[in-house]
Design a protein around this motif. Structure first.
Motif, PDB file in Angstrom:
ATOM      1  N   CYS A 177     -27.762   6.046  14.241  1.00 22.45           N
ATOM      2  CA  CYS A 177     -27.109   5.385  13.018  1.00 22.45           C
ATOM      3  C   CYS A 177     -25.634   5.704  13.282  1.00 22.45           C
ATOM      4  O   CYS A 177     -25.196   6.481  13.628  1.00 22.45           O
ATOM      5  CB  CYS A 177     -27.685   6.310  11.797  1.00 22.45           C
ATOM      6  SG  CYS A 177     -29.472   6.097  11.584  1.00 22.45           S
ATOM      7  N   VAL A 178     -24.918   4.573  12.651  1.00 29.34           N
ATOM      8  CA  VAL A 178     -23.629   4.388  12.927  1.00 29.34           C
ATOM      9  C   VAL A 178     -23.124   4.011  11.432  1.00 29.34           C
ATOM     10  O   VAL A 178     -23.840   3.058  10.590  1.00 29.34           O
ATOM     11  CB  VAL A 178     -23.257   3.351  13.639  1.00 29.34           C
ATOM     12  CG1 VAL A 178     -21.617   3.209  13.410  1.00 29.34           C
ATOM     13  CG2 VAL A 178     -23.427   3.907  15.110  1.00 29.34           C
ATOM     14  N   ASN A 179     -22.155   4.637  10.732  1.00 28.24           N
ATOM     15  CA  ASN A 179     -21.837   4.689   9.485  1.00 28.24           C
ATOM     16  C   ASN A 179     -21.348   3.252   9.109  1.00 28.24           C
ATOM     17  O   ASN A 179     -21.776   2.435   8.078  1.00 28.24           O
ATOM     18  CB  ASN A 179     -20.555   5.476   8.953  1.00 28.24           C
ATOM     19  CG  ASN A 179     -20.346   5.400   7.634  1.00 28.24           C
ATOM     20  OD1 ASN A 179     -20.943   5.562   6.583  1.00 28.24           O
ATOM     21  ND2 ASN A 179     -18.999   5.163   7.065  1.00 28.24           N
ATOM     22  N   TRP A 180     -20.597   2.509   9.888  1.00 29.18           N
ATOM     23  CA  TRP A 180     -20.102   1.144   9.768  1.00 29.18           C
ATOM     24  C   TRP A 180     -21.433   0.212   9.584  1.00 29.18           C
ATOM     25  O   TRP A 180     -21.480  -0.827   8.844  1.00 29.18           O
ATOM     26  CB  TRP A 180     -19.168   0.864  10.826  1.00 29.18           C
ATOM     27  CG  TRP A 180     -18.547  -0.426  10.588  1.00 29.18           C
ATOM     28  CD1 TRP A 180     -18.995  -1.968  11.323  1.00 29.18           C
ATOM     29  CD2 TRP A 180     -17.598  -0.966   9.643  1.00 29.18           C
ATOM     30  NE1 TRP A 180     -18.332  -3.110  11.173  1.00 29.18           N
ATOM     31  CE2 TRP A 180     -17.395  -2.528   9.951  1.00 29.18           C
ATOM     32  CE3 TRP A 180     -16.867  -0.253   8.675  1.00 29.18           C
ATOM     33  CZ2 TRP A 180     -16.705  -3.340   9.303  1.00 29.18           C
ATOM     34  CZ3 TRP A 180     -16.131  -1.204   8.039  1.00 29.18           C
ATOM     35  CH2 TRP A 180     -16.018  -2.678   8.348  1.00 29.18           C
ATOM     36  N   VAL A 181     -22.421   0.269  10.289  1.00 22.22           N
ATOM     37  CA  VAL A 181     -23.410  -0.524  10.353  1.00 22.22           C
ATOM     38  C   VAL A 181     -24.414  -0.317   8.990  1.00 22.22           C
ATOM     39  O   VAL A 181     -24.885  -1.208   8.448  1.00 22.22           O
ATOM     40  CB  VAL A 181     -24.505  -0.255  11.646  1.00 22.22           C
ATOM     41  CG1 VAL A 181     -25.604  -1.010  11.822  1.00 22.22           C
ATOM     42  CG2 VAL A 181     -23.621  -0.448  12.930  1.00 22.22           C
ATOM     43  N   ILE A 182     -24.370   1.052   8.506  1.00 20.94           N
ATOM     44  CA  ILE A 182     -25.200   1.301   7.351  1.00 20.94           C
ATOM     45  C   ILE A 182     -24.545   0.584   6.188  1.00 20.94           C
ATOM     46  O   ILE A 182     -25.168  -0.177   5.610  1.00 20.94           O
ATOM     47  CB  ILE A 182     -25.255   2.570   7.113  1.00 20.94           C
ATOM     48  CG1 ILE A 182     -25.996   3.360   8.333  1.00 20.94           C
ATOM     49  CG2 ILE A 182     -25.903   2.874   5.621  1.00 20.94           C
ATOM     50  CD1 ILE A 182     -26.025   4.873   8.049  1.00 20.94           C
ATOM     51  N   VAL A 183     -23.163   0.311   6.169  1.00 17.03           N
ATOM     52  CA  VAL A 183     -22.243  -0.138   5.113  1.00 17.03           C
ATOM     53  C   VAL A 183     -22.538  -1.825   5.325  1.00 17.03           C
ATOM     54  O   VAL A 183     -22.563  -2.246   4.068  1.00 17.03           O
ATOM     55  CB  VAL A 183     -20.724   0.132   5.372  1.00 17.03           C
ATOM     56  CG1 VAL A 183     -20.078  -0.638   4.264  1.00 17.03           C
ATOM     57  CG2 VAL A 183     -20.642   1.440   5.110  1.00 17.03           C
ATOM     58  N   LYS A 184     -22.963  -2.316   6.272  1.00 21.33           N
ATOM     59  CA  LYS A 184     -23.109  -3.635   6.486  1.00 21.33           C
ATOM     60  C   LYS A 184     -24.385  -3.901   5.937  1.00 21.33           C
ATOM     61  O   LYS A 184     -24.559  -5.322   5.486  1.00 21.33           O
ATOM     62  CB  LYS A 184     -22.917  -4.370   7.913  1.00 21.33           C
ATOM     63  CG  LYS A 184     -21.479  -4.067   8.629  1.00 21.33           C
ATOM     64  CD  LYS A 184     -21.496  -4.302  10.123  1.00 21.33           C
ATOM     65  CE  LYS A 184     -21.791  -5.721  10.410  1.00 21.33           C
ATOM     66  NZ  LYS A 184     -21.959  -5.899  11.835  1.00 21.33           N
ATOM     67  N   LEU A 185     -25.298  -3.097   5.777  1.00 27.34           N
ATOM     68  CA  LEU A 185     -26.592  -3.356   4.971  1.00 27.34           C
ATOM     69  C   LEU A 185     -26.528  -3.388   3.516  1.00 27.34           C
ATOM     70  O   LEU A 185     -27.587  -3.582   3.070  1.00 27.34           O
ATOM     71  CB  LEU A 185     -27.558  -2.504   5.657  1.00 27.34           C
ATOM     72  CG  LEU A 185     -27.932  -2.120   7.171  1.00 27.34           C
ATOM     73  CD1 LEU A 185     -28.738  -1.092   7.178  1.00 27.34           C
ATOM     74  CD2 LEU A 185     -28.341  -3.296   7.693  1.00 27.34           C
ATOM     75  N   ALA A 186     -25.282  -3.237   3.158  1.00 23.96           N
ATOM     76  CA  ALA A 186     -25.227  -3.115   1.529  1.00 23.96           C
ATOM     77  C   ALA A 186     -25.516  -4.487   0.994  1.00 23.96           C
ATOM     78  O   ALA A 186     -25.246  -5.671   1.499  1.00 23.96           O
ATOM     79  CB  ALA A 186     -23.548  -2.907   1.159  1.00 23.96           C
ATOM     80  N   CYS A 187     -26.243  -4.603  -0.091  1.00 15.96           N
ATOM     81  CA  CYS A 187     -26.679  -5.552  -0.879  1.00 15.96           C
ATOM     82  C   CYS A 187     -25.336  -6.535  -1.513  1.00 15.96           C
ATOM     83  O   CYS A 187     -25.360  -7.943  -1.020  1.00 15.96           O
ATOM     84  CB  CYS A 187     -27.366  -5.400  -2.171  1.00 15.96           C
ATOM     85  SG  CYS A 187     -29.035  -4.720  -1.650  1.00 15.96           S
ATOM     86  N   SER A 188     -24.183  -6.072  -1.942  1.00 20.35           N
ATOM     87  CA  SER A 188     -23.148  -6.648  -2.331  1.00 20.35           C
ATOM     88  C   SER A 188     -21.845  -6.407  -1.402  1.00 20.35           C
ATOM     89  O   SER A 188     -21.621  -5.070  -1.340  1.00 20.35           O
ATOM     90  CB  SER A 188     -22.857  -6.310  -3.848  1.00 20.35           C
ATOM     91  OG  SER A 188     -21.490  -7.077  -4.378  1.00 20.35           O
ATOM     92  N   PRO A 189     -21.179  -7.136  -0.865  1.00 17.11           N
ATOM     93  CA  PRO A 189     -20.160  -6.706   0.097  1.00 17.11           C
ATOM     94  C   PRO A 189     -18.827  -6.467  -0.996  1.00 17.11           C
ATOM     95  O   PRO A 189     -18.059  -5.409  -0.535  1.00 17.11           O
ATOM     96  CB  PRO A 189     -19.420  -8.306   0.582  1.00 17.11           C
ATOM     97  CG  PRO A 189     -20.890  -9.112   0.582  1.00 17.11           C
ATOM     98  CD  PRO A 189     -21.646  -8.659  -0.493  1.00 17.11           C
ATOM     99  N   ALA A 190     -18.980  -6.791  -2.209  1.00 17.99           N
ATOM    100  CA  ALA A 190     -17.878  -6.298  -3.042  1.00 17.99           C
ATOM    101  C   ALA A 190     -17.944  -4.616  -3.281  1.00 17.99           C
ATOM    102  O   ALA A 190     -17.147  -4.163  -3.539  1.00 17.99           O
ATOM    103  CB  ALA A 190     -18.021  -6.721  -4.466  1.00 17.99           C
TER     104      ALA A 190
END
Length: 310
Positions: A177-190
């Protein structure tokens, strides 16, 4: 903490999917690697702790450096060994956040300790008359604590912001697990704007650490140019540090550049190799470099081996 992501209970790690036909070989090599990392780092730590002649700032910082290497690799190797024996590679949501916290705080702590090491060498070579007063036990304890706790708090803030995101995927195309990759899984980029801002602030802070290291060694090299004694001290104590710094920066830079700009068309094996470099090369090479280069550590370890074999 995880109410916004209640629909994501597990993450599926797909980094091993293409290499499972080699699972026995990979498991054996990975286990051997982890055992060797533990062995060489523990050997250096024990040698420093048991020998009172090495209770000096340079060796205490090296001890902290090796302890941090054990901390970071323990966040990766047991999980990957388990995955190599499992048909399905999953990790819980909270477990994934914890692993990301360990990976990032380990890397940032390594850079912080390297910065303190460079300051120690700067004072030892450029200001030798005030070395013992500047690098007192109290100040050394503060610097080591700062090198561990500050990265943990900064990365903890990044992980907390990630935990507030609503995620729309459970699949992570990596070994861990990498934090940046988890963030990229967010439903809304905003929703990730704050995460990105804090992430870039974090990167900037640790770039300044790198600048401080360069600044320290510019002064050290200037001082060593015209002094035979200082050149000998530089070769004995600074070259191992610079070698460790080189391997750390190169391996971490490869991973960061891949995360930010890497192509998805690259072979999975190559992606995996780039991803684990900073968890493989520095933890193995650092204790070996210092163990062979620093006479006190080498003699202490060899003495211990001889006593055991008699």
């Amino acid at each position: 903490m995880i109410h916004n992501s209640s629909h994501v209970r597990l993450f599926f790690l797909s980094g091993l999917n293409e290499t499972m036909n080699l699972r026995v070989v990979l498991f054996s090599v990975t286990l051997l690697c982890y055992c060797f990392i533990v062995l060489v780092n523990v050997a250096v730590i024990v040698a420093i702790i048991l020998d009172k002649n090495m209770h000096e700032p340079m060796y205490i910082l090296l001890c902290a450096f090796c302890m941090n290497g054990l901390y970071g690799t323990t966040g990766f190797y047991p999980k990957i060994l388990w995955d190599l024996l499992s048909p399905v590679h999953v990790i819980s949501y909270s477990g994934c956040l914890v692993q990301a916290l360990v990976m990032y705080s380990f890397a940032c702590s390594d850079l912080s300790i390297l910065a303190v090491m460079s300051y120690d060498r700067y004072v030892a070579i450029c200001r030798p008359l005030v070395y013992h007063s500047v690098m007192s036990k109290e100040r050394l304890l503060i610097l080591v604590s700062f090198s561990w706790l500050t990265p943990f708090c900064i990365i903890g803030t990044n992980i907390f912001l990630t935990s507030r995101l609503k995620l729309c995927s459970q699949y992570i195309a990596r070994l861990f697990c990498v934090n940046w990759v988890i963030v990229k899984l967010a439903c809304s980029p905003a929703d990730t704007i704050v995460n990105n801002v804090v992430a870039y602030i974090t990167i900037t802070l640790y770039v300044f650490n790198g600048i401080f290291i360069v600044w320290s060694y510019v002064y050290v090299i200037k001082m060593c140019v015209n002094s035979l004694e200082n050149r000998a001290k530089f070769m004995q104590t600074c070259v191992p540090h610079l070698t460790s710094l080189f391997f750390f920066v190169v391996t971490l830079l490869f991973d960061v550049l891949y995360i930010r700009f890497g192509s998805n068309s690259l072979p999975q094996a190559l992606k995996n190799f780039v991803a684990v470099q900073f968890l493989f090369l520095p933890p193995i090479l650092n204790p070996l470099i210092y163990g062979f280069k620093l006479t006190k550590i080498r003699n202490r370890i060899l003495c211990g081996i001889i006593l055991k074999t008699e």
